[in-house]
Design an enzyme around this catalytic site. Structure first.
Site, PDB file in Angstrom:
ATOM      1  N   LYS A  77      67.880  71.175  76.584  1.00  0.00           N
ATOM      2  CA  LYS A  77      66.614  70.464  76.415  1.00  0.00           C
ATOM      3  C   LYS A  77      65.458  71.419  76.236  1.00  0.00           C
ATOM      4  O   LYS A  77      64.518  71.116  75.505  1.00  0.00           O
ATOM      5  CB  LYS A  77      66.358  69.513  77.596  1.00  0.00           C
ATOM      6  CG  LYS A  77      67.297  68.338  77.598  1.00  0.00           C
ATOM      7  CD  LYS A  77      66.723  67.157  78.342  1.00  0.00           C
ATOM      8  CE  LYS A  77      67.684  65.983  78.295  1.00  0.00           C
ATOM      9  NZ  LYS A  77      67.234  64.860  79.118  1.00  0.00           N
ATOM     10  N   LYS A 117      78.574  64.316  69.546  1.00  0.00           N
ATOM     11  CA  LYS A 117      78.470  62.983  70.118  1.00  0.00           C
ATOM     12  C   LYS A 117      77.431  62.165  69.331  1.00  0.00           C
ATOM     13  O   LYS A 117      76.423  62.720  68.895  1.00  0.00           O
ATOM     14  CB  LYS A 117      78.014  63.141  71.576  1.00  0.00           C
ATOM     15  CG  LYS A 117      78.267  61.936  72.446  1.00  0.00           C
ATOM     16  CD  LYS A 117      78.014  62.301  73.901  1.00  0.00           C
ATOM     17  CE  LYS A 117      77.197  61.217  74.574  1.00  0.00           C
ATOM     18  NZ  LYS A 117      76.925  61.466  75.984  1.00  0.00           N
ATOM     19  N   LYS A 155      71.051  59.196  69.456  1.00  0.00           N
ATOM     20  CA  LYS A 155      69.859  58.643  68.809  1.00  0.00           C
ATOM     21  C   LYS A 155      68.832  59.733  68.533  1.00  0.00           C
ATOM     22  O   LYS A 155      67.880  59.510  67.807  1.00  0.00           O
ATOM     23  CB  LYS A 155      69.273  57.539  69.682  1.00  0.00           C
ATOM     24  CG  LYS A 155      68.784  58.054  71.020  1.00  0.00           C
ATOM     25  CD  LYS A 155      68.681  56.982  72.061  1.00  0.00           C
ATOM     26  CE  LYS A 155      68.516  57.630  73.432  1.00  0.00           C
ATOM     27  NZ  LYS A 155      68.911  56.837  74.556  1.00  0.00           N
TER      28      LYS A 155
END
Ligand code: TRP
Length: 333
Positions: free
Chosen positions: A116, A198, A201
């Protein structure tokens, strides 16, 4: 009397839900709740979402959307509390106590922090760093036995267990030490454009994911464009990850097995197969979307669900928090 095992599940309202969220998480939650074997708590982890800057208007919309989708998928608020994390102050309160029991060293090792921070380079708030201690609080407040999490959250769950044991050893038995719950069924849905990743979104390519609220046309278009391989056979195998991903999506939404799917499309090409996958996905999403639209037209009901959920969740959470406050030595108010 045999007490039911308790489950705490959470998803962040950080954007539109994908088919992967449904097949990999939500659908399993509905089954867990239906089984009546567990005492479930379903949380919308909105305090986690602000670890990355949100536009208030979008954030609000995402939060209500997620709640409506929880219900539209079949979660029953009469059976289990469905609540916003920010409505139960005990999360922030226990989160702080646990932050004060977390070592800098162990929290620096979290691999999601690295991912992140790379994504949000130049904009990294301390909350992104302490996020795992808050997640531990979410779980430990409810004395959860089991937590259904994907592989990306395993490290956080491991930290939660360490924190529970550390606190129990330092201050006497307080927290149940939770375990991960791996559902019996549940496929990992991969990106339609890169089947080694994976489905997410946050992928910049919108053809890589199917959203739960995608129109039938969008579903058909995205599946038609999904990467396969230069062959033509609908079967599993080396170099056929794209086809295999579509097959597992097909199985997940139709209830068929991989073997049945291979047999069904024996001698047929990718065109026929993709049409069938798209149809099955559309049929699965249709009733959920219809129910979602009804719920979104009934804001009073949604409000009632989350208010009631927060009230029930707070009662459980406060029991744990009071014990913790007493044990660390805070003066009773
Ligand atoms: N961190 C989880 C995620 O990003 C969401 C979450 C927050 C959660 N608190 C939780 C999941 C507690 C399970 C239990 O997906």
């Amino acid at each position: 009397m045999d007490e039911k095992k308790r489950i705490l599940s959470g998803i962040q309202p950080s954007g539109a839900l994908t088919l992967g969220n449904y097949v990999g998480a939500l659908r399993n939650w509905v089954e867990l709740q239906k089984s009546d074997e567990y005492d479930c708590y379903f949380m919308l982890a909105d305090m986690h979402t602000i670890t990355v800057r949100q536009l208030a208007k979008d954030f609000r919309k995402n939060a209500i959307d997620l709640l409506a989708l929880f219900l539209a998928c079949g979660l029953d608020p009469e059976k289990s509390p469905i609540f916003f994390q920010s409505h139960v102050p005990a999360h922030a309160q226990l989160g702080w106590v646990l932050t004060c029991n977390t070592y800098m060293g162990e929290i620096s090792r979290m691999s999601q922090l690295k991912d992140k921070s790379q994504k949000h380079e130049g904009n990294i708030y301390a909350g992104l760093f302490t996020y795992p201690s808050l997640m531990a609080a979410d779980i430990l407040l409810y004395q959860a036995d089991l937590v259904p999490v994907g592989a990306d959250q395993n490290q956080h769950l491991e930290l939660t267990r360490d924190l529970a044991n550390r606190f129990n050893n330092a201050y006497s038995e307080t927290f149940k030490v939770p375990e991960g719950y791996i559902p019996k069924i549940g496929a990992r849905v991969m990106s339609l454009q890169d089947p080694t990743q994976k489905m997410s979104k946050s992928d910049p390519n919108e053809n890589s994911y199917i959203l739960m609220l995608d129109s039938p046309d969008a579903v058909v278009r995205k599946i038609k464009r999904a990467v396969t391989d230069s062959g033509s056979e609908v079967k599993r195998g080396e170099g056929k990850e794209g086809v295999e991903n579509l097959m597992s999506i097909y199985c997940a939404v139709s209830g068929k097995t991989m073997e049945e799917t291979e047999a069904e499309f024996l001698g047929k090409g990718y065109g026929d197969f993709k049409t069938a996958v798209a149809e099955a996905v559309v049929e699965t999403l249709k009733p959920i979307q219809a129910r979602y639209n009804e719920l979104m037209a009934n804001k009073d009901y949604l409000e009632q669900v989350y208010r009631n959920g927060a009230e029930v969740a707070s009662r459980t959470a406060m029991k744990t928090l009071s014990k913790v406050y007493r044990k660390v030595g805070f003066i009773q108010p």
